[in-house]
Design a protein around this motif. Structure first.
Motif, PDB file in Angstrom:
ATOM      1  N   ILE A 155      45.273  27.472  38.641  1.00 22.19           N
ATOM      2  CA  ILE A 155      44.805  28.708  38.006  1.00 22.19           C
ATOM      3  C   ILE A 155      44.816  29.834  39.033  1.00 22.19           C
ATOM      4  O   ILE A 155      45.224  30.952  38.729  1.00 22.19           O
ATOM      5  CB  ILE A 155      43.405  28.501  37.408  1.00 22.19           C
ATOM      6  N   ILE A 205      48.266  31.265  39.413  1.00 23.55           N
ATOM      7  CA  ILE A 205      48.601  32.168  38.294  1.00 23.55           C
ATOM      8  C   ILE A 205      47.871  33.500  38.460  1.00 23.55           C
ATOM      9  O   ILE A 205      48.473  34.571  38.317  1.00 23.55           O
ATOM     10  CB  ILE A 205      48.245  31.510  36.945  1.00 23.55           C
ATOM     11  N   ILE A 227      44.220  30.716  30.121  1.00 27.92           N
ATOM     12  CA  ILE A 227      44.868  30.414  31.401  1.00 27.92           C
ATOM     13  C   ILE A 227      43.990  29.469  32.225  1.00 27.92           C
ATOM     14  O   ILE A 227      44.480  28.534  32.859  1.00 27.92           O
ATOM     15  CB  ILE A 227      45.163  31.710  32.183  1.00 27.92           C
TER      16      ILE A 227
END
Length: 125
Positions: free
Chosen positions: A5, A8, A66
């Motif tokens: 995560i 990202i 996400i």
């Protein structure tokens, strides 16, 4: 999982030319918290994602997806920033300005803010 995560989020932050310092100022979160989130040292929480979403110009629900968090129980927050999405846009645009332009923008924003105060110095709604 936090590291995936974080990767990202770092990409999204870099794409928007944001810094941890700018995200901290815009979100009200400590810069150390932002840095830990981006490094994967701490997992994202619903509260932190709520705070950084406007700065990243993303809906909170997208950040929750996400991060692998549930969007079912999330309700919009009320707070002092009714135009939080626009504030995120402003931060993103300001990240492309020169130092002088940022100083001019800051001065103008302070002038605009002082126009919204009532006689007692309280913010008008």
């Amino acid at each position: 999982m936090s590291r995936d995560i974080a990767l990202i989020l770092r990409g999204l932050v870099a794409n928007r030319r944001l810094t941890p310092q700018a995200m901290s100022r815009a979100s009200g979160r400590a810069e150390s918290t932002i840095r830990q989130l981006l490094s994967g040292a701490i997992p994202p929480s619903v509260e932190v994602l709520h705070d950084i979403a406007p700065t990243m110009q993303l809906p909170v629900a997208d950040l929750l997806v996400i991060a692998g968090l549930s969007v079912d129980d999330v309700t919009p927050r009320e707070g002092p920033y009714e135009a939080s999405q626009e504030i995120g846009s402003l931060v993103a645009v300001a990240s492309w300005l020169s130092r002088d332009q940022v100083q001019q923008l800051t001065t103008r924003a302070r002038e605009l803010g002082s126009n919204d105060l009532d006689q007692d110095g309280a913010r008008q709604r």
